[in-house]
Motif scaffolding. Structure first.
Motif, PDB file in Angstrom:
ATOM      1  N   SER A  23       0.833  -1.208   0.000  1.00  0.00           N
ATOM      2  CA  SER A  23       0.000   0.000   0.000  1.00  0.00           C
ATOM      3  C   SER A  23       0.864   1.253   0.000  1.00  0.00           C
ATOM      4  O   SER A  23       0.589   2.206  -0.718  1.00  0.00           O
ATOM      5  CB  SER A  23      -0.914  -0.018   1.220  1.00  0.00           C
ATOM      6  N   SER A  24       1.954   1.252   0.804  1.00  0.00           N
ATOM      7  CA  SER A  24       2.806   2.433   0.865  1.00  0.00           C
ATOM      8  C   SER A  24       3.559   2.643  -0.449  1.00  0.00           C
ATOM      9  O   SER A  24       3.776   3.775  -0.868  1.00  0.00           O
ATOM     10  CB  SER A  24       3.782   2.337   2.032  1.00  0.00           C
ATOM     11  N   THR A  25       3.943   1.552  -1.114  1.00  0.00           N
ATOM     12  CA  THR A  25       4.608   1.669  -2.410  1.00  0.00           C
ATOM     13  C   THR A  25       3.650   2.235  -3.445  1.00  0.00           C
ATOM     14  O   THR A  25       4.011   3.098  -4.236  1.00  0.00           O
ATOM     15  CB  THR A  25       5.146   0.303  -2.878  1.00  0.00           C
ATOM     16  N   THR A  26       2.412   1.755  -3.418  1.00  0.00           N
ATOM     17  CA  THR A  26       1.399   2.247  -4.351  1.00  0.00           C
ATOM     18  C   THR A  26       1.132   3.717  -4.098  1.00  0.00           C
ATOM     19  O   THR A  26       1.047   4.515  -5.032  1.00  0.00           O
ATOM     20  CB  THR A  26       0.093   1.441  -4.202  1.00  0.00           C
ATOM     21  N   GLU A  27       1.001   4.091  -2.827  1.00  0.00           N
ATOM     22  CA  GLU A  27       0.769   5.491  -2.489  1.00  0.00           C
ATOM     23  C   GLU A  27       1.947   6.356  -2.915  1.00  0.00           C
ATOM     24  O   GLU A  27       1.764   7.445  -3.441  1.00  0.00           O
ATOM     25  CB  GLU A  27       0.524   5.637  -0.988  1.00  0.00           C
ATOM     26  N   SER A  28       3.170   5.857  -2.699  1.00  0.00           N
ATOM     27  CA  SER A  28       4.363   6.604  -3.074  1.00  0.00           C
ATOM     28  C   SER A  28       4.421   6.829  -4.579  1.00  0.00           C
ATOM     29  O   SER A  28       4.713   7.928  -5.043  1.00  0.00           O
ATOM     30  CB  SER A  28       5.610   5.860  -2.603  1.00  0.00           C
ATOM     31  N   ARG A  78     -11.214   8.811  -8.459  1.00  0.00           N
ATOM     32  CA  ARG A  78     -12.097   7.643  -8.562  1.00  0.00           C
ATOM     33  C   ARG A  78     -11.291   6.358  -8.769  1.00  0.00           C
ATOM     34  O   ARG A  78     -11.583   5.327  -8.174  1.00  0.00           O
ATOM     35  CB  ARG A  78     -13.089   7.817  -9.711  1.00  0.00           C
ATOM     36  N   ALA A  79     -10.285   6.426  -9.637  1.00  0.00           N
ATOM     37  CA  ALA A  79      -9.463   5.236  -9.903  1.00  0.00           C
ATOM     38  C   ALA A  79      -8.713   4.806  -8.644  1.00  0.00           C
ATOM     39  O   ALA A  79      -8.617   3.609  -8.357  1.00  0.00           O
ATOM     40  CB  ALA A  79      -8.490   5.514 -11.044  1.00  0.00           C
ATOM     41  N   ALA A  80      -8.181   5.761  -7.902  1.00  0.00           N
ATOM     42  CA  ALA A  80      -7.464   5.435  -6.669  1.00  0.00           C
ATOM     43  C   ALA A  80      -8.412   4.829  -5.639  1.00  0.00           C
ATOM     44  O   ALA A  80      -8.060   3.855  -4.952  1.00  0.00           O
ATOM     45  CB  ALA A  80      -6.795   6.681  -6.103  1.00  0.00           C
TER      46      ALA A  80
END
Length: 104
Positions: free
Chosen positions: A3-8, A59-61
């Motif tokens: 999740s943190s990698t995706t957020e980054s 929306r995609a996020a």
């Protein structure tokens, strides 16, 4: 991907997009171009497009986060419903990795 990698990655992409938009705004936002009707129309279209992209990205996020939560819930439920099968699969994967690393 965590999740943190995706957020980054999402934050990095968002920052790059914001920088690009800021550069474009500064380019077409010059006072000497105010008298050109096409530039005003371009600014309006750009603002509308940016808002549309922003809404779509949000929306995609949100959808990606919802799907990740759902996948985690399904995996958790499966692990609780079939603990021996999960343990056996983990053991098999561990043995395979150990075997492959041992051959080196």
């Amino acid at each position: 991907m965590s999740s943190s990698t995706t957020e980054s990655a999402g934050n990095s992409t968002q920052t790059e997009l914001e920088n690009l938009v800021a550069d474009l705004r500064s380019l077409i936002g010059r006072k000497e171009l105010d008298a050109v009707p096409e530039i005003r129309a371009l600014r309006d279209r750009m603002d509308a497009g940016i808002e549309s992209v922003r809404v779509s990205a949000v929306r995609a996020a949100q959808e990606a986060a919802r799907q990740a939560r759902e996948a985690a819930r399904v995996a958790n439920d499966y692990a609780h419903d079939e603990p021996w099968r999960v343990a056996g699969a983990a053991l098999a994967v561990g043995a395979l990795v150990g075997f492959l690393l041992g051959r080196r």
